[in-house]
Design a protein around this motif. Structure first.
Motif, PDB file in Angstrom:
ATOM      1  N   ASN A   1      14.972  23.714 -79.907  1.00 48.86           N
ATOM      2  CA  ASN A   1      15.466  24.826 -79.089  1.00 48.86           C
ATOM      3  C   ASN A   1      16.940  25.090 -79.414  1.00 48.86           C
ATOM      4  OD1 ASN A   1      15.840  22.251 -77.905  1.00 48.86           O
ATOM      5  ND2 ASN A   1      16.425  23.191 -75.979  1.00 48.86           N
ATOM      6  N   LYS A   2      17.228  26.345 -79.677  1.00 50.71           N
ATOM      7  CA  LYS A   2      18.538  26.679 -80.255  1.00 50.71           C
ATOM      8  C   LYS A   2      19.683  26.595 -79.249  1.00 50.71           C
ATOM      9  CE  LYS A   2      15.867  27.462 -83.658  1.00 50.71           C
ATOM     10  NZ  LYS A   2      15.514  26.239 -84.414  1.00 50.71           N
ATOM     11  N   GLU A   3      19.387  26.749 -77.961  1.00 52.71           N
ATOM     12  CA  GLU A   3      20.474  26.746 -76.986  1.00 52.71           C
ATOM     13  C   GLU A   3      21.146  25.377 -76.875  1.00 52.71           C
ATOM     14  OE1 GLU A   3      17.303  27.193 -76.269  1.00 52.71           O
ATOM     15  OE2 GLU A   3      16.745  26.265 -74.358  1.00 52.71           O
ATOM     16  N   GLN A   4      20.470  24.324 -77.345  1.00 52.51           N
ATOM     17  CA  GLN A   4      21.069  22.989 -77.314  1.00 52.51           C
ATOM     18  C   GLN A   4      21.551  22.526 -78.691  1.00 52.51           C
ATOM     19  OE1 GLN A   4      17.776  21.023 -74.905  1.00 52.51           O
ATOM     20  NE2 GLN A   4      19.583  20.108 -73.983  1.00 52.51           N
ATOM     21  N   ASN A   5      21.668  23.455 -79.632  1.00 51.45           N
ATOM     22  CA  ASN A   5      22.061  23.087 -80.998  1.00 51.45           C
ATOM     23  C   ASN A   5      23.342  22.257 -81.047  1.00 51.45           C
ATOM     24  OD1 ASN A   5      20.187  23.916 -82.877  1.00 51.45           O
ATOM     25  ND2 ASN A   5      21.122  25.918 -83.239  1.00 51.45           N
ATOM     26  N   LEU A   6      24.345  22.681 -80.296  1.00 56.04           N
ATOM     27  CA  LEU A   6      25.631  21.980 -80.378  1.00 56.04           C
ATOM     28  C   LEU A   6      25.516  20.564 -79.812  1.00 56.04           C
ATOM     29  CD1 LEU A   6      28.584  21.889 -81.126  1.00 56.04           C
ATOM     30  CD2 LEU A   6      29.129  23.152 -79.036  1.00 56.04           C
ATOM     31  N   ASP A   7      24.754  20.416 -78.731  1.00 54.09           N
ATOM     32  CA  ASP A   7      24.541  19.064 -78.173  1.00 54.09           C
ATOM     33  C   ASP A   7      23.821  18.174 -79.188  1.00 54.09           C
ATOM     34  OD1 ASP A   7      25.673  19.753 -75.731  1.00 54.09           O
ATOM     35  OD2 ASP A   7      23.766  20.452 -74.928  1.00 54.09           O
ATOM     36  N   TYR A   8      22.805  18.732 -79.824  1.00 61.98           N
ATOM     37  CA  TYR A   8      22.068  17.956 -80.831  1.00 61.98           C
ATOM     38  C   TYR A   8      22.981  17.586 -82.001  1.00 61.98           C
ATOM     39  CZ  TYR A   8      17.778  19.610 -78.499  1.00 61.98           C
ATOM     40  OH  TYR A   8      16.790  19.887 -77.595  1.00 61.98           O
ATOM     41  N   PHE A   9      23.788  18.550 -82.428  1.00 64.35           N
ATOM     42  CA  PHE A   9      24.667  18.303 -83.569  1.00 64.35           C
ATOM     43  C   PHE A   9      25.707  17.228 -83.231  1.00 64.35           C
ATOM     44  CE2 PHE A   9      28.054  19.228 -86.630  1.00 64.35           C
ATOM     45  CZ  PHE A   9      27.323  19.380 -87.797  1.00 64.35           C
ATOM     46  N   THR A  10      26.222  17.272 -82.015  1.00 64.65           N
ATOM     47  CA  THR A  10      27.196  16.271 -81.578  1.00 64.65           C
ATOM     48  C   THR A  10      26.575  14.877 -81.597  1.00 64.65           C
ATOM     49  OG1 THR A  10      28.300  17.921 -80.204  1.00 64.65           O
ATOM     50  CG2 THR A  10      28.728  15.604 -79.672  1.00 64.65           C
ATOM     51  N   GLU A  11      25.352  14.779 -81.117  1.00 67.60           N
ATOM     52  CA  GLU A  11      24.653  13.493 -81.149  1.00 67.60           C
ATOM     53  C   GLU A  11      24.352  13.077 -82.587  1.00 67.60           C
ATOM     54  OE1 GLU A  11      23.538  11.093 -78.727  1.00 67.60           O
ATOM     55  OE2 GLU A  11      25.255  12.143 -77.910  1.00 67.60           O
ATOM     56  N   ALA A  12      23.986  14.043 -83.413  1.00 70.03           N
ATOM     57  CA  ALA A  12      23.679  13.734 -84.815  1.00 70.03           C
ATOM     58  C   ALA A  12      24.898  13.148 -85.519  1.00 70.03           C
ATOM     59  CB  ALA A  12      23.198  14.994 -85.533  1.00 70.03           C
ATOM     60  N   LYS A  13      26.075  13.669 -85.208  1.00 69.83           N
ATOM     61  CA  LYS A  13      27.298  13.126 -85.816  1.00 69.83           C
ATOM     62  C   LYS A  13      27.526  11.675 -85.409  1.00 69.83           C
ATOM     63  CE  LYS A  13      30.255  16.195 -84.440  1.00 69.83           C
ATOM     64  NZ  LYS A  13      31.569  16.819 -84.229  1.00 69.83           N
ATOM     65  N   ARG A  14      27.159  11.362 -84.173  1.00 68.34           N
ATOM     66  CA  ARG A  14      27.295   9.986 -83.691  1.00 68.34           C
ATOM     67  C   ARG A  14      26.320   9.058 -84.415  1.00 68.34           C
ATOM     68  NH1 ARG A  14      24.756   6.840 -80.034  1.00 68.34           N
ATOM     69  NH2 ARG A  14      23.323   8.458 -79.295  1.00 68.34           N
ATOM     70  N   LEU A  15      25.163   9.583 -84.765  1.00 69.87           N
ATOM     71  CA  LEU A  15      24.074   8.743 -85.263  1.00 69.87           C
ATOM     72  C   LEU A  15      23.996   8.649 -86.780  1.00 69.87           C
ATOM     73  CD1 LEU A  15      21.406  10.035 -82.737  1.00 69.87           C
ATOM     74  CD2 LEU A  15      22.248   7.687 -82.869  1.00 69.87           C
ATOM     75  N   VAL A  16      24.612   9.589 -87.493  1.00 64.45           N
ATOM     76  CA  VAL A  16      24.480   9.585 -88.953  1.00 64.45           C
ATOM     77  C   VAL A  16      25.638   8.791 -89.559  1.00 64.45           C
ATOM     78  CG1 VAL A  16      25.817  11.665 -89.567  1.00 64.45           C
ATOM     79  CG2 VAL A  16      23.732  11.105 -90.842  1.00 64.45           C
TER      80      VAL A  16
END
Ligand code: MG
Length: 205
Positions: free
Chosen positions: A125-140
């Motif tokens: 879902n695109k409305e949470q893209n920034l939240d997902y990306f922020t978490e992805a930065k933490r995890l990658v």
């Protein structure tokens, strides 16, 4: 079409089973799937996170690029989608390599351990893209890659008269990345039978 033939009929079966179960026709194309497969292969990825499973099509493409001792975690909020994805993963013979975590993706990835991922693909879902990306930065890991699908959105992101929550969610991510010192990123435009769109390709610093 040629790619599907070259990759045998497993991916055809995945597409057919997803269609037969009424999943929306919004999975990545075969060329985009192969791109993700080659990306994982080029990186030598062994741990991959997918946010937004749908029928598992892109997850299967990526998992097919990985060695036996690898792991793909994929998050899906819809129980029916997760059920179909598990069928497709079983058909592909990748059940030992892919784990579906059901529930809202942010909840799921908050609970993931500290073992870093090599590659994250966000396509939910695109409305949470920034939240997902922020978490992805933490995890990658540093030097790892985060990709995000649908960031051109048929050109809607460039049309200021369009302010729906999906388009705004994509814009929020693009604006954030412009000043983000934690990644180097670019957009790769894509075109296919459903129109034109694009991936973000972000390298974690
Ligand atoms: Mg997508």
């Amino acid at each position: 079409m040629l790619l599907l033939v070259l990759n045998g009929n497993i991916l055809d079966k995945v597409v057919q089973n997803s269609q037969a179960n009424g999943l929306p026709n919004i999975a990545v194309s075969d060329c985009q799937g192969k791109f993700l497969n080659l990306l994982a292969k080029t990186m030598g990825a062994k741990r991959v996170l997918k946010i937004g499973t749908l029928g598992g099509y892109s997850t299967i493409w990526m998992a097919r690029a990985l060695p036996d001792d690898s792991k793909v975690i994929t998050c899906e909020v819809d129980d029916e989608h997760a059920k179909v994805a598990q069928e497709n993963i079983n058909t592909a013979g990748l059940a030992d390599r892919i784990e579906i975590i059901k529930g809202p993706a942010l909840n799921s990835i908050h609970k993931l351990g500290v073992t870093p991922f090599d590659l994250v693909f966000i396509d939910a879902n695109k409305e949470q893209n920034l939240d997902y990306f922020t978490e992805a930065k933490r995890l990658v890991r540093k030097g790892g890659v985060i990709t995000v699908d649908n960031v051109v959105w048929f050109g809607k992101v460039a049309d200021p008269s369009i302010v729906d929550e999906n388009t705004e969610g994509i814009r929020d991510l693009l604006k954030s990345i412009q000043g983000d010192e934690e990644v180097e990123a670019s957009t790769i435009c894509t075109a296919g039978e459903r129109g034109f769109d694009g991936f973000i390709y972000a390298l974690r610093r």
